[in-house]
Design a protein around this motif. Structure first.
Motif, PDB file in Angstrom:
ATOM      1  N   CYS A  60     -41.597  19.630  10.521  1.00 47.99           N
ATOM      2  CA  CYS A  60     -42.217  21.201  10.628  1.00 47.99           C
ATOM      3  C   CYS A  60     -42.491  21.124  12.321  1.00 47.99           C
ATOM      4  CB  CYS A  60     -43.646  21.173   9.953  1.00 47.99           C
ATOM      5  SG  CYS A  60     -42.948  21.376   8.261  1.00 47.99           S
ATOM      6  N   LYS A  61     -42.481  21.709  13.618  1.00 47.36           N
ATOM      7  CA  LYS A  61     -42.466  21.410  14.228  1.00 47.36           C
ATOM      8  C   LYS A  61     -44.431  22.752  14.432  1.00 47.36           C
ATOM      9  CE  LYS A  61     -41.676  26.372  16.215  1.00 47.36           C
ATOM     10  NZ  LYS A  61     -40.747  27.143  16.578  1.00 47.36           N
ATOM     11  N   ASN A  62     -44.646  21.806  15.887  1.00 46.15           N
ATOM     12  CA  ASN A  62     -45.993  22.143  15.781  1.00 46.15           C
ATOM     13  C   ASN A  62     -47.112  22.188  14.288  1.00 46.15           C
ATOM     14  OD1 ASN A  62     -48.478  25.390  15.969  1.00 46.15           O
ATOM     15  ND2 ASN A  62     -48.148  23.512  17.560  1.00 46.15           N
ATOM     16  N   CYS A  63     -46.442  20.776  14.115  1.00 47.76           N
ATOM     17  CA  CYS A  63     -47.481  20.717  12.738  1.00 47.76           C
ATOM     18  C   CYS A  63     -48.993  20.271  12.656  1.00 47.76           C
ATOM     19  CB  CYS A  63     -47.210  19.044  12.175  1.00 47.76           C
ATOM     20  SG  CYS A  63     -48.506  18.826  10.970  1.00 47.76           S
ATOM     21  N   GLY A  64     -49.524  21.227  12.678  1.00 43.05           N
ATOM     22  CA  GLY A  64     -51.495  21.302  13.112  1.00 43.05           C
ATOM     23  C   GLY A  64     -52.265  19.919  13.084  1.00 43.05           C
ATOM     24  N   VAL A  65     -51.508  18.893  11.988  1.00 44.12           N
ATOM     25  CA  VAL A  65     -52.438  17.492  11.825  1.00 44.12           C
ATOM     26  C   VAL A  65     -51.010  16.970  12.706  1.00 44.12           C
ATOM     27  CG1 VAL A  65     -54.055  18.456  10.386  1.00 44.12           C
ATOM     28  CG2 VAL A  65     -51.420  17.286  10.023  1.00 44.12           C
ATOM     29  N   PHE A  66     -49.817  16.904  13.035  1.00 44.86           N
ATOM     30  CA  PHE A  66     -49.078  16.391  13.905  1.00 44.86           C
ATOM     31  C   PHE A  66     -48.732  15.060  12.695  1.00 44.86           C
ATOM     32  CE2 PHE A  66     -53.172  17.032  16.076  1.00 44.86           C
ATOM     33  CZ  PHE A  66     -52.800  17.830  16.828  1.00 44.86           C
ATOM     34  N   SER A  67     -48.576  15.513  11.726  1.00 47.02           N
ATOM     35  CA  SER A  67     -47.579  14.309  11.214  1.00 47.02           C
ATOM     36  C   SER A  67     -45.652  14.316  11.158  1.00 47.02           C
ATOM     37  CB  SER A  67     -47.181  15.403   9.443  1.00 47.02           C
ATOM     38  OG  SER A  67     -48.629  15.025   8.957  1.00 47.02           O
ATOM     39  N   SER A  68     -45.312  15.350  11.624  1.00 47.82           N
ATOM     40  CA  SER A  68     -44.251  14.936  12.874  1.00 47.82           C
ATOM     41  C   SER A  68     -44.331  14.302  13.474  1.00 47.82           C
ATOM     42  CB  SER A  68     -43.487  16.503  13.701  1.00 47.82           C
ATOM     43  OG  SER A  68     -44.240  16.902  13.985  1.00 47.82           O
ATOM     44  N   LEU A  69     -45.046  13.339  14.328  1.00 47.60           N
ATOM     45  CA  LEU A  69     -45.158  12.044  14.872  1.00 47.60           C
ATOM     46  C   LEU A  69     -44.958  11.662  14.938  1.00 47.60           C
ATOM     47  CD1 LEU A  69     -47.095  13.942  18.081  1.00 47.60           C
ATOM     48  CD2 LEU A  69     -44.654  14.690  17.711  1.00 47.60           C
ATOM     49  N   VAL A  70     -46.035  11.164  13.180  1.00 44.45           N
ATOM     50  CA  VAL A  70     -45.795   9.821  12.413  1.00 44.45           C
ATOM     51  C   VAL A  70     -44.723   9.215  11.303  1.00 44.45           C
ATOM     52  CG1 VAL A  70     -48.093   8.870  10.882  1.00 44.45           C
ATOM     53  CG2 VAL A  70     -48.087  10.800  12.214  1.00 44.45           C
ATOM     54  N   LYS A  71     -44.421   7.633  12.011  1.00 45.76           N
ATOM     55  CA  LYS A  71     -43.636   6.728  11.138  1.00 45.76           C
ATOM     56  C   LYS A  71     -43.916   7.521   9.710  1.00 45.76           C
ATOM     57  CE  LYS A  71     -41.942   5.195  15.740  1.00 45.76           C
ATOM     58  NZ  LYS A  71     -40.854   3.833  15.537  1.00 45.76           N
ATOM     59  N   GLU A  72     -45.012   6.398   9.623  1.00 43.31           N
ATOM     60  CA  GLU A  72     -45.452   5.999   7.844  1.00 43.31           C
ATOM     61  C   GLU A  72     -46.922   5.226   8.043  1.00 43.31           C
ATOM     62  OE1 GLU A  72     -43.672   3.184   4.224  1.00 43.31           O
ATOM     63  OE2 GLU A  72     -42.553   3.985   6.396  1.00 43.31           O
ATOM     64  N   GLU A  73     -47.718   6.859   7.335  1.00 43.93           N
ATOM     65  CA  GLU A  73     -49.029   5.724   8.166  1.00 43.93           C
ATOM     66  C   GLU A  73     -50.018   6.527   6.132  1.00 43.93           C
ATOM     67  OE1 GLU A  73     -53.434   6.156  10.574  1.00 43.93           O
ATOM     68  OE2 GLU A  73     -50.514   5.616  11.657  1.00 43.93           O
TER      69      GLU A  73
END
Length: 296
Positions: A60-73
């Motif tokens: 998702c664009k502009n994810c509020g918790v930045f999940s779109s920037l996380v590979k796997e955690e």
């Protein structure tokens, strides 16, 4: 007779369909009260969200918790258990209560041990409303054990209102079969949560006007944050090589807190991190290109 025993009897005697009717208005009223009236006052009951995983199967664009920037955690189950036990102990000592726990993400159903998170949460908080917030993509693939665990633990499921293809009828029928309170959230509003990288915002004013202040509380690794963006900003920093600082004044350590009154007092006070948050503007949902302009 202990409260835990009373709740066990309650679940045996009162049909699940009736409990769903009782729980839903209670949840709606509670949400309205804290967002419109009590969010800037010290709490009497705690509500928080936590993240079994930080990554997501959407982008998702502009994810509020930045999940779109996380590979796997993934969150460690034992760490989560310790934190829940500690909060339950503090509540018992202070004669307080946890009213709502949200298992969020990322996409929480990506965790291979999501059932353990459910059992741990209900085991520690017998009276709380427990909700899983999911995009719904993986619900049709969940095992019978998952659905039985949700049913046994009186879990509610909220499906986010993303404009994606879901077999809503199948999901609703499965939830009905296991007598689970399931809600499809309508896509009524998309917000773009702006970041002021230079941190020039007035902290007190931004906190006072924020609709998430003292309502969007996040639990991570023994710490409670009054805003969910604070523990997740590290993913923004890591991806874009920025340095938005999170200090010890931006969270309260649940293992150092003396009681729930100290926690409630902290959560109703402006954290220094508010200097990075100009606020929210309306936006349209879309796919992220992972460009910093999505958040700035």
């Amino acid at each position: 007779m202990s409260i835990k025993r009373i709740m066990e009897i309650y679940r045996k005697i009162v049909p699940k369909s009736i409990r769903i009717i009782i729980n839903k208005p209670r949840s709606i009223i509670f949400q309205w009260y804290w967002e419109k009236i009590g969010r800037l006052k010290p709490r009497k009951k705690l509500r928080f969200q936590t993240y079994p995983v930080r990554h997501c199967n959407l982008n998702c664009k502009n994810c509020g918790v930045f999940s779109s920037l996380v590979k796997e955690e993934y969150t460690d189950v034992n760490c989560f258990r310790r934190d829940c036990v500690r909060i339950a102990e503090l509540c018992k000592q202070s004669k307080s209560q946890v009213s709502l726990i949200i298992l969020a993400g990322g996409e929480p159903l990506l965790h291979p041990r999501i059932i353990d998170f459910i059992d741990i949460t209900r085991g520690c908080f017998t009276e709380s409303i427990i909700t899983i917030i999911t995009n719904g993509i993986l619900l049709s693939k969940q095992s019978k054990e998952f659905w039985l665990t949700c049913s046994k633990n009186d879990i509610t499921i909220l499906i986010s209102g993303y404009p994606i293809k879901l077999d809503k009828k199948q999901i609703a029928n499965t939830a009905k079969q296991y007598k689970i309170d399931l809600t499809f959230s309508p896509p009524t509003h998309w917000g773009k949560y702006i970041i002021d990288i230079n941190g020039t915002q007035n902290i007190k004013n931004k906190f006072r006007r924020c609709r998430f202040a003292n309502t969007c509380i996040a639990l991570e690794d023994g710490k409670l944050f009054t805003c969910a963006r604070i523990p997740n900003i590290k993913y923004f920093n890591r991806y874009f090589n920025e340095n938005l600082k999170v200090t010890e004044s931006d969270y309260i350590d649940i293992y150092k807190a003396r009681d729930m009154h100290e926690i409630f007092s902290f959560l109703s006070s402006p954290p220094p991190f508010c200097r990075y948050c100009p606020g929210e503007v309306s936006s349209e949902w879309g796919i992220s290109k992972k460009e910093i302009t999505e958040w700035t």
